[in-house]
Design a protein around this motif. Sequence first.
Motif, PDB file in Angstrom:
ATOM      1  N   LEU A 211      53.165  19.860 -51.006  1.00 35.71           N
ATOM      2  CA  LEU A 211      52.186  19.703 -49.929  1.00 35.71           C
ATOM      3  C   LEU A 211      51.064  20.735 -50.047  1.00 35.71           C
ATOM      4  CD1 LEU A 211      54.618  19.049 -46.950  1.00 35.71           C
ATOM      5  CD2 LEU A 211      53.052  17.400 -47.980  1.00 35.71           C
ATOM      6  N   ALA A 212      51.421  21.970 -50.389  1.00 30.62           N
ATOM      7  CA  ALA A 212      50.397  23.007 -50.555  1.00 30.62           C
ATOM      8  C   ALA A 212      49.485  22.691 -51.728  1.00 30.62           C
ATOM      9  CB  ALA A 212      51.062  24.365 -50.746  1.00 30.62           C
ATOM     10  N   GLY A 213      50.055  22.124 -52.777  1.00 36.44           N
ATOM     11  CA  GLY A 213      49.240  21.753 -53.936  1.00 36.44           C
ATOM     12  C   GLY A 213      48.233  20.671 -53.591  1.00 36.44           C
ATOM     13  N   GLN A 214      48.622  19.738 -52.730  1.00 36.01           N
ATOM     14  CA  GLN A 214      47.686  18.688 -52.315  1.00 36.01           C
ATOM     15  C   GLN A 214      46.500  19.257 -51.544  1.00 36.01           C
ATOM     16  OE1 GLN A 214      50.095  15.898 -50.125  1.00 36.01           O
ATOM     17  NE2 GLN A 214      51.360  15.365 -51.909  1.00 36.01           N
ATOM     18  N   ALA A 215      46.693  20.448 -50.942  1.00 37.67           N
ATOM     19  CA  ALA A 215      45.606  21.102 -50.202  1.00 37.67           C
ATOM     20  C   ALA A 215      44.834  22.092 -51.070  1.00 37.67           C
ATOM     21  CB  ALA A 215      46.166  21.814 -48.984  1.00 37.67           C
ATOM     22  N   GLY A 216      45.144  22.134 -52.364  1.00 34.15           N
ATOM     23  CA  GLY A 216      44.398  23.003 -53.274  1.00 34.15           C
ATOM     24  C   GLY A 216      45.109  24.269 -53.682  1.00 34.15           C
ATOM     25  N   GLY A 217      46.375  24.422 -53.306  1.00 39.17           N
ATOM     26  CA  GLY A 217      47.101  25.634 -53.662  1.00 39.17           C
ATOM     27  C   GLY A 217      47.564  25.630 -55.109  1.00 39.17           C
ATOM     28  N   ARG A 218      47.492  26.790 -55.743  1.00 44.70           N
ATOM     29  CA  ARG A 218      47.923  26.966 -57.133  1.00 44.70           C
ATOM     30  C   ARG A 218      49.032  28.017 -57.172  1.00 44.70           C
ATOM     31  NH1 ARG A 218      42.618  26.975 -56.551  1.00 44.70           N
ATOM     32  NH2 ARG A 218      42.461  29.259 -56.645  1.00 44.70           N
ATOM     33  N   VAL A 219      50.184  27.658 -57.725  1.00 47.49           N
ATOM     34  CA  VAL A 219      51.316  28.582 -57.782  1.00 47.49           C
ATOM     35  C   VAL A 219      51.009  29.704 -58.763  1.00 47.49           C
ATOM     36  CG1 VAL A 219      53.757  28.849 -58.336  1.00 47.49           C
ATOM     37  CG2 VAL A 219      52.955  26.767 -57.191  1.00 47.49           C
ATOM     38  N   ARG A 220      51.077  30.936 -58.269  1.00 50.58           N
ATOM     39  CA  ARG A 220      50.853  32.108 -59.110  1.00 50.58           C
ATOM     40  C   ARG A 220      52.144  32.820 -59.477  1.00 50.58           C
ATOM     41  NH1 ARG A 220      45.658  34.085 -59.394  1.00 50.58           N
ATOM     42  NH2 ARG A 220      44.270  32.296 -59.602  1.00 50.58           N
ATOM     43  N   GLU A 221      53.159  32.639 -58.662  1.00 51.80           N
ATOM     44  CA  GLU A 221      54.420  33.337 -58.895  1.00 51.80           C
ATOM     45  C   GLU A 221      55.513  32.574 -58.167  1.00 51.80           C
ATOM     46  OE1 GLU A 221      56.174  37.915 -58.340  1.00 51.80           O
ATOM     47  OE2 GLU A 221      54.175  37.371 -57.603  1.00 51.80           O
TER      48      GLU A 221
ATOM     49  N   ALA B 170      44.682  24.897 -43.964  1.00 49.91           N
ATOM     50  CA  ALA B 170      44.945  23.455 -43.974  1.00 49.91           C
ATOM     51  C   ALA B 170      46.308  23.162 -44.595  1.00 49.91           C
ATOM     52  CB  ALA B 170      43.839  22.732 -44.735  1.00 49.91           C
ATOM     53  N   ALA B 171      46.659  23.931 -45.624  1.00 48.25           N
ATOM     54  CA  ALA B 171      47.968  23.758 -46.251  1.00 48.25           C
ATOM     55  C   ALA B 171      49.094  24.139 -45.294  1.00 48.25           C
ATOM     56  CB  ALA B 171      48.050  24.601 -47.521  1.00 48.25           C
ATOM     57  N   VAL B 172      48.925  25.250 -44.586  1.00 47.85           N
ATOM     58  CA  VAL B 172      49.943  25.677 -43.625  1.00 47.85           C
ATOM     59  C   VAL B 172      50.130  24.620 -42.543  1.00 47.85           C
ATOM     60  CG1 VAL B 172      50.535  27.405 -41.891  1.00 47.85           C
ATOM     61  CG2 VAL B 172      49.561  28.124 -44.079  1.00 47.85           C
ATOM     62  N   ARG B 173      49.037  24.084 -42.038  1.00 47.08           N
ATOM     63  CA  ARG B 173      49.131  23.040 -41.013  1.00 47.08           C
ATOM     64  C   ARG B 173      49.875  21.826 -41.556  1.00 47.08           C
ATOM     65  NH1 ARG B 173      45.764  18.714 -39.461  1.00 47.08           N
ATOM     66  NH2 ARG B 173      44.117  19.372 -40.882  1.00 47.08           N
ATOM     67  N   ALA B 174      49.591  21.426 -42.800  1.00 44.05           N
ATOM     68  CA  ALA B 174      50.270  20.280 -43.393  1.00 44.05           C
ATOM     69  C   ALA B 174      51.771  20.517 -43.489  1.00 44.05           C
ATOM     70  CB  ALA B 174      49.681  19.989 -44.770  1.00 44.05           C
ATOM     71  N   LEU B 175      52.167  21.723 -43.859  1.00 49.76           N
ATOM     72  CA  LEU B 175      53.593  22.044 -43.979  1.00 49.76           C
ATOM     73  C   LEU B 175      54.292  21.932 -42.625  1.00 49.76           C
ATOM     74  CD1 LEU B 175      53.541  25.257 -46.245  1.00 49.76           C
ATOM     75  CD2 LEU B 175      54.068  22.930 -46.937  1.00 49.76           C
TER      76      LEU B 175
ATOM     77  N   LEU C 131      51.120  31.475 -53.725  1.00 47.83           N
ATOM     78  CA  LEU C 131      50.078  30.528 -54.101  1.00 47.83           C
ATOM     79  C   LEU C 131      48.705  31.127 -53.841  1.00 47.83           C
ATOM     80  CD1 LEU C 131      52.519  28.775 -52.503  1.00 47.83           C
ATOM     81  CD2 LEU C 131      51.170  26.909 -53.443  1.00 47.83           C
ATOM     82  N   ALA C 132      47.730  30.674 -54.596  1.00 48.35           N
ATOM     83  CA  ALA C 132      46.336  31.081 -54.424  1.00 48.35           C
ATOM     84  C   ALA C 132      45.514  29.891 -53.942  1.00 48.35           C
ATOM     85  CB  ALA C 132      45.767  31.612 -55.738  1.00 48.35           C
ATOM     86  N   PHE C 133      44.548  30.170 -53.054  1.00 46.25           N
ATOM     87  CA  PHE C 133      43.621  29.162 -52.549  1.00 46.25           C
ATOM     88  C   PHE C 133      42.198  29.681 -52.697  1.00 46.25           C
ATOM     89  CE2 PHE C 133      47.541  27.990 -50.511  1.00 46.25           C
ATOM     90  CZ  PHE C 133      47.485  26.599 -50.379  1.00 46.25           C
ATOM     91  N   ASP C 134      41.276  28.753 -52.844  1.00 43.66           N
ATOM     92  CA  ASP C 134      39.873  29.156 -52.990  1.00 43.66           C
ATOM     93  C   ASP C 134      39.329  29.793 -51.723  1.00 43.66           C
ATOM     94  OD1 ASP C 134      39.729  28.304 -55.608  1.00 43.66           O
ATOM     95  OD2 ASP C 134      39.024  26.290 -55.069  1.00 43.66           O
ATOM     96  N   SER C 135      39.913  29.460 -50.567  1.00 46.56           N
ATOM     97  CA  SER C 135      39.417  30.004 -49.309  1.00 46.56           C
ATOM     98  C   SER C 135      40.546  30.082 -48.293  1.00 46.56           C
ATOM     99  CB  SER C 135      38.296  29.124 -48.746  1.00 46.56           C
ATOM    100  OG  SER C 135      38.815  27.862 -48.349  1.00 46.56           O
TER     101      SER C 135
END
Length: 522
Positions: free
Chosen positions: A350-360, A293-298, A283-287
Motif C-alpha cells: 500500500l505504501a508503494g502505491q503511494a510512492g514509497g520506496r523501501v530503503r531498509e 497519503a500512504a499512512v492514511r491508506a494503511l 521507506l522514503a517518500f518524495d514529500s
Amino acid sequence: MSETTYAVWGWGGPGEAPGPAELEALAPTVQAVLGFAVQPPERPAPLRPLPAPRLRPPAALRPLASDTPLDRARHGLGRSYRDIVRGLRGHVQHPPDLVLRPRGEAEVAAALDWCGDGGVALVPFGGGTSVVGGVEPAVGDGFAGVVSLDLGVLSGVAEVDPVARAARVLAGTLGPVLEEQLAPHGLTLRFFPQSFERSTVGGWLATRAAGHFATGPTHVDDLVESIRMVTPAGTLASRRLPGSGAGPSPDRLALGSEGTLGVITEAWLRVLPRPQRRAAALLAFDSFTAGAAAVRALLQAGLRPATCRLLDPTEAALSGTLTGGEAALLLGVESAGAPVDGELRLALELAGQAGGRVREQGERAGASWRSSFRQAPHLRDRLVLLGVLVETFETAVTWERLEALVAGVLEAAGAALRRVCGAGQVACRLTHAYPDGAAPYFTVLAPARRGSELEQWAEVKAAASEAVLAAGGTITHHHAVGRDHRPWYDRQRPEPFALALRAAKAALDPAGILNPGVLLDP
C-alpha cells in the motif's frame, strides 16, 4: 556541574549530569547538524534561596513531610524548556512549602482534609515530567500555602488477573517498574511514552497520555478498565467492566483531570502478552504529503502497525534516518505469536502505491530514529546548556485538514523563529495515526539569547498555538493542558462543557484546593 542542581532540572539520574568536556566535544557536531552557531557551555548556577516554608503539618502527617530546599525545588518544576532554563539558573519561582509522600489512600485523604480545612493548595505529583506547567505550584496568592503531594511511595503492580488480562497498578509506579513487574507474568502494558523512564501510571492517567505505539490502543484511555481517585468529597471508584453504557463514564471524569478533581491512587489496566515476533521497514517518500497519503491508506485499509512514524525531510535529516531531502516512514508490526510478515508485506504494498520506496527492511530498520527518540530528553539538557532553544509541541487534526495545518504551523513558527531568534529550524513528524486523522508533532531548534529564552519561546509558542487552532487542530494531542495551554484550551472547549466541568470541580473539590489554575481558574 553540581549534581544537586541537575537533580532539580535535568532528565538523567545521579552521575549522568553532562560535564564541560562532554559539552565542548559535542558542540561542533551540534553546530554542523543545526546550521547555526552554538554558545560556550553554560555553567549551572547554585540554587537560589527559597522562601521559608509557611506550613507546619499536623502530627499525623509529619512522617510524610519534607521541607528541604532540594526536595521543594525539585517539586517546583516540570521538564519543559522553560523549566530547564529556570532550573539551571537556580531560579525556582514557585516552590511548594512542603512535599508530602503518602503511603496509602488513608494518608492521601488526610492530606486533602488538612489542606481543605486550612486553605492550602495541593498539587499532585507523579514523575514530574510535565512539559506544560502541570505540576508547577503556581497557584496564586489566595492560599495559606501549597503542598506537593508526591505519589512515588504508592508504587507497584498490586494484583494481576491472568484470566481477564488486567493488572491493578498503583499510581506512583514508574514505567520501567511496571514493565519489570509484569514481565514474570509474560505480560506488558505496551505503553511507552517518550517520558517512560521518568513518568508514572498516575501521571499517564491524569494527563490522558499517549504511548509510543502509533496506532490501535495507544492513548491510555483505551487501556483503562477502572480507576480509583480520592477526592475531598470521597473516593471515586469505578467498577471493573469490559464496557458499560450506564450513563457518562466515571473513568472519563478522572482521565485528563490533571489533579484538579482528585488524586488518582490506582487503576486496573488492560495488559497483553509480550510480543515475540517483529518486522520493520524504512521507506522514503518524495514529500511529507505523499507519506501522509500512504499512512492514511494503511489505516483506512484496516492495518494497525505498531510503528507508523512519518518524518518530514528536516526531522529525517536531524535524526540521521534519511539525509537526502526525503520524508521517511518507519513501519513496524509485532505479534505475541501470529506471523507478522504478511501484515508488513501488505503495508509495504500500500505504501508503494503511494510512492514509497523501501530503503531498509528487517527488525532493526529505522534504528537510528528509535535511538534518537530514546535519547532526546537527555540530549535536550545538553542542547540547552549550549545555548539552543529546543522545545516541542503537538496537535491532532482530521486528514482533510492535515496538509494545511502542517504548512500553516511551519510557516507561523518559522516566521516567529526568524523574528525572535534570527535563525532556526522547525521539524514535523506524525506520531500517531487514526483512520480519520493524525497527530503532527513539531520540534523547534534555534539559537537562544541567554537571559531572554523565556520571552523568545513564549512568542514562538503563541504564534504556533494560534496557527494550530486556526487550522482546526487541538491545542494538545497528548501533552495535556497544564498552565501553559490554558489560553488556547479555554477557547477550544465548548462553553456548556466548561460549565459542567466547573460544577464537577465545585462538587468534588468545594474548597478549590486541587491544582488551582490547571483546566479551571481557582
